[in-house]
Design an enzyme around this catalytic site. Structure first.
Site, PDB file in Angstrom:
ATOM      1  N   ARG A 156       0.795  -1.239   0.000  1.00  0.00           N
ATOM      2  CA  ARG A 156       0.000   0.000   0.000  1.00  0.00           C
ATOM      3  C   ARG A 156       0.826   1.288   0.000  1.00  0.00           C
ATOM      4  O   ARG A 156       0.256   2.379   0.083  1.00  0.00           O
ATOM      5  CB  ARG A 156      -0.998   0.022   1.174  1.00  0.00           C
ATOM      6  CG  ARG A 156      -1.991  -1.123   1.158  1.00  0.00           C
ATOM      7  CD  ARG A 156      -3.220  -0.853   1.980  1.00  0.00           C
ATOM      8  NE  ARG A 156      -2.940  -0.673   3.394  1.00  0.00           N
ATOM      9  CZ  ARG A 156      -3.890  -0.491   4.315  1.00  0.00           C
ATOM     10  NH1 ARG A 156      -5.166  -0.469   3.934  1.00  0.00           N
ATOM     11  NH2 ARG A 156      -3.590  -0.333   5.579  1.00  0.00           N
ATOM     12  N   ASP A 157       2.155   1.186  -0.118  1.00  0.00           N
ATOM     13  CA  ASP A 157       2.941   2.414  -0.209  1.00  0.00           C
ATOM     14  C   ASP A 157       4.194   2.193  -1.062  1.00  0.00           C
ATOM     15  O   ASP A 157       5.286   2.607  -0.698  1.00  0.00           O
ATOM     16  CB  ASP A 157       3.331   2.913   1.184  1.00  0.00           C
ATOM     17  CG  ASP A 157       3.680   4.398   1.207  1.00  0.00           C
ATOM     18  OD1 ASP A 157       3.278   5.118   0.264  1.00  0.00           O
ATOM     19  OD2 ASP A 157       4.347   4.834   2.168  1.00  0.00           O
ATOM     20  N   ILE A 158       4.001   1.547  -2.211  1.00  0.00           N
ATOM     21  CA  ILE A 158       5.102   1.355  -3.147  1.00  0.00           C
ATOM     22  C   ILE A 158       5.446   2.704  -3.781  1.00  0.00           C
ATOM     23  O   ILE A 158       4.578   3.366  -4.361  1.00  0.00           O
ATOM     24  CB  ILE A 158       4.732   0.353  -4.265  1.00  0.00           C
ATOM     25  CG1 ILE A 158       4.251  -0.986  -3.680  1.00  0.00           C
ATOM     26  CG2 ILE A 158       5.900   0.167  -5.240  1.00  0.00           C
ATOM     27  CD1 ILE A 158       5.306  -1.833  -3.067  1.00  0.00           C
TER      28      ILE A 158
END
Length: 270
Positions: free
Chosen positions: A131-133
């Protein structure tokens, strides 16, 4: 022994080196929980607890995930110890590329795409959405500059039956369009990686998601379009990605330039 100290998005980071060799080996993230709002306090504690789970191991998550040593809470301070990645972040490389007006080589873009996609594939196989690439969470380490995916503060472990999340989290510019609009699944990581690779190619992150693919080489252009599809069901999956003839061709070629041993070895598990 401690070497240097700096600030992170959520607190302080202290770099430690080996007392004998004097080589930096460990980074300690220090978060003051009392000075952190409730939501961010939840996410940093979640990251520390995630690292302690059996699911977080090289056996499960593979070589291209950052190495974790330990975590502990002392009073209001949370300490998370991670291996120091000595070759910096992808964000630093993008900034240097723009400053020097030196575009990334095609093989370096393919290396990041394939190894990051492989790391995501291992996460998704364990029902984990990162969820935070983004470039700031992609590190390089060791003599060969091996890619390591880091920062699991916003990750979500979903059950076999659940498959979806609805929390509005992530970094503006890298967010999949469905986040904040409807429930979403693992496809959001594919989109975020697509934006990251697009940034390597163009140097830009269009906030309005108006992507122009003319600067991308033809083979890469096709995959980027599949990763940046607006509708999640139309995006390429990790399984489909690693069945592409183009991807398999590039893995074989990159073996001459990069450490692709773990990608090839772990691909046999799927």
């Amino acid at each position: 022994e401690p070497l240097t100290q700096g600030a992170t998005g959520q607190g302080q980071a202290v770099l430690f080196r080996d007392k004998v060799s004097k080589i930096p080996v460990c980074v300690c993230k220090i978060i003051n929980l009392a000075a952190t709002d409730k939501l961010n306090r939840y996410y940093v504690k979640q990251e520390a607890e995630f690292f302690k789970k059996d699911i977080f191991s090289k056996l499960n998550l593979g070589y291209h995930i950052v190495d974790y040593f330990n975590s502990e809470q002392v009073g209001d301070e949370l300490f998370i110890y991670l291996k120091y990645c000595n070759k910096g972040t992808l964000l630093q490389r993008i900034e240097a590329s723009l400053d020097n007006r030196q575009p990334f080589t095609e093989d370096s873009i393919w290396y990041v795409l394939i190894t990051a996609m492989h790391a995501i594939r291992k996460l998704h196989a364990n029902n984990i959405i990162h969820r935070d690439i983004k470039p700031a969470n992609i590190f390089f380490d060791g003599e060969d500059g091996d890619l390591k995916l880091a920062d699991f503060g916003l990750m979500k472990i979903i059950s076999q039956n659940q498959k979806q999340s609805s929390t509005h989290v992530g970094t503006l510019g890298y967010l999949a369009p469905e986040i904040g609009v409807k429930s979403y699944g693992k496809e959001v990581d594919i989109f975020s990686l697509g934006v990251t690779i697009y940034q390597m190619v163009t140097g830009e992150v269009p906030i309005n998601q108006n992507y122009k693919f003319d600067k991308a080489p033809p083979e890469l252009r096709q995959l980027l379009k599949q990763m940046l599809q607006k509708e999640p069901e139309n995006r390429i999956t990790t399984e489909q990605f690693f069945k592409q003839e183009t991807v398999l061709k590039w893995i074989t070629y990159l073996e001459q330039l990069y450490n692709m041993e773990h990608v090839k070895k772990e691909m046999q598990e799927f």
